[in-house]
Design an enzyme around this catalytic site. Sequence first.
Site, PDB file in Angstrom:
ATOM      1  N   ARG A  68      -0.628 -20.785 -15.677  1.00 41.79           N
ATOM      2  CA  ARG A  68      -0.464 -19.206 -15.309  1.00 41.79           C
ATOM      3  C   ARG A  68      -1.403 -18.559 -14.645  1.00 41.79           C
ATOM      4  O   ARG A  68      -1.115 -17.788 -13.845  1.00 41.79           O
ATOM      5  CB  ARG A  68       0.316 -18.631 -16.471  1.00 41.79           C
ATOM      6  N   ASN A 110       6.028  -0.730 -10.423  1.00 47.68           N
ATOM      7  CA  ASN A 110       7.201  -1.182 -10.800  1.00 47.68           C
ATOM      8  C   ASN A 110       8.301  -0.274 -11.285  1.00 47.68           C
ATOM      9  O   ASN A 110       7.832   0.616 -11.668  1.00 47.68           O
ATOM     10  CB  ASN A 110       6.848  -2.495 -11.708  1.00 47.68           C
ATOM     11  N   THR A 111       9.277  -0.911 -11.079  1.00 44.43           N
ATOM     12  CA  THR A 111      10.702   0.161 -11.595  1.00 44.43           C
ATOM     13  C   THR A 111      11.236  -0.327 -12.874  1.00 44.43           C
ATOM     14  O   THR A 111      11.155  -1.693 -13.267  1.00 44.43           O
ATOM     15  CB  THR A 111      11.579   0.056 -10.636  1.00 44.43           C
ATOM     16  N   HIS A 112      11.831   0.326 -13.682  1.00 41.83           N
ATOM     17  CA  HIS A 112      12.418  -0.154 -15.095  1.00 41.83           C
ATOM     18  C   HIS A 112      13.673   0.525 -15.175  1.00 41.83           C
ATOM     19  O   HIS A 112      13.580   1.917 -15.002  1.00 41.83           O
ATOM     20  CB  HIS A 112      11.344   0.164 -16.180  1.00 41.83           C
ATOM     21  N   ALA A 145      -1.173  -4.175 -18.354  1.00 42.63           N
ATOM     22  CA  ALA A 145      -1.148  -5.475 -18.988  1.00 42.63           C
ATOM     23  C   ALA A 145       0.143  -5.548 -19.817  1.00 42.63           C
ATOM     24  O   ALA A 145       0.385  -6.489 -20.447  1.00 42.63           O
ATOM     25  CB  ALA A 145      -2.389  -5.603 -19.639  1.00 42.63           C
ATOM     26  N   GLY A 146       0.803  -4.295 -20.297  1.00 46.14           N
ATOM     27  CA  GLY A 146       2.044  -4.420 -21.124  1.00 46.14           C
ATOM     28  C   GLY A 146       3.199  -4.597 -20.421  1.00 46.14           C
ATOM     29  O   GLY A 146       3.133  -4.820 -19.019  1.00 46.14           O
TER      30      GLY A 146
END
Length: 204
Positions: A68, A110-112, A145-146
């Site tokens: 990874r 980013n979207t959530h 990082a979360g």
Amino acid sequence: MPSPTRLVVLVSGSGTNLQALLDACADESYGAKVVAVGADREDIAGLTRAEAAGVPTFTAKVKDYTSREHWDRALADKVGAFEPDVVVLAGFMKLVGTTFLDAFGGRTVNTHPALSPSFPGMHGPREALEYGVKVTGATLFIVDAGVDTGAIVAQTAVPVDDDDTEATLHERIKVAERAMLVDAVGKMAREGFSVEGRRVRFGG
């Protein structure tokens, strides 16, 4: 007129958010330009949309790398080759790692499909319904990082109807999410932004 803000967009599927950005960027006054589209899979509609718009594409599949970490480094290299000002994860279904964040931290969004910090993870609309909230929505955040924990750039509210299913609610959230993404990325491009702790401020 200043040079448009350079966007690299990462996708994993149909690319509807990408299309909304491509459409917005067609207007010079928007202030941004999609300079490349990357994906973690081949043969997806998101890449087809980019190619139709004449935008360079690339792929970085996790299984093509020995770890990874190697994938994360390769992804960072591929994105970096296009010298982005902002990286947009638009339905990108992989978590980026340390090398990527070292290179693009503080300028990757980013979207959530929920109002953070509520309902992080993969099932925001379902969990909102199960909890019985009356209002949910979408969040645009700076990637860290979360999981869905970064500083919030923008949020938009979506009422929950009594007869909503997970599918109907998620579809309405996605419509609101696209509009929020286009509006906020354009504002980031035209006005500039800074991240101070958990506060994201627009303006130089």
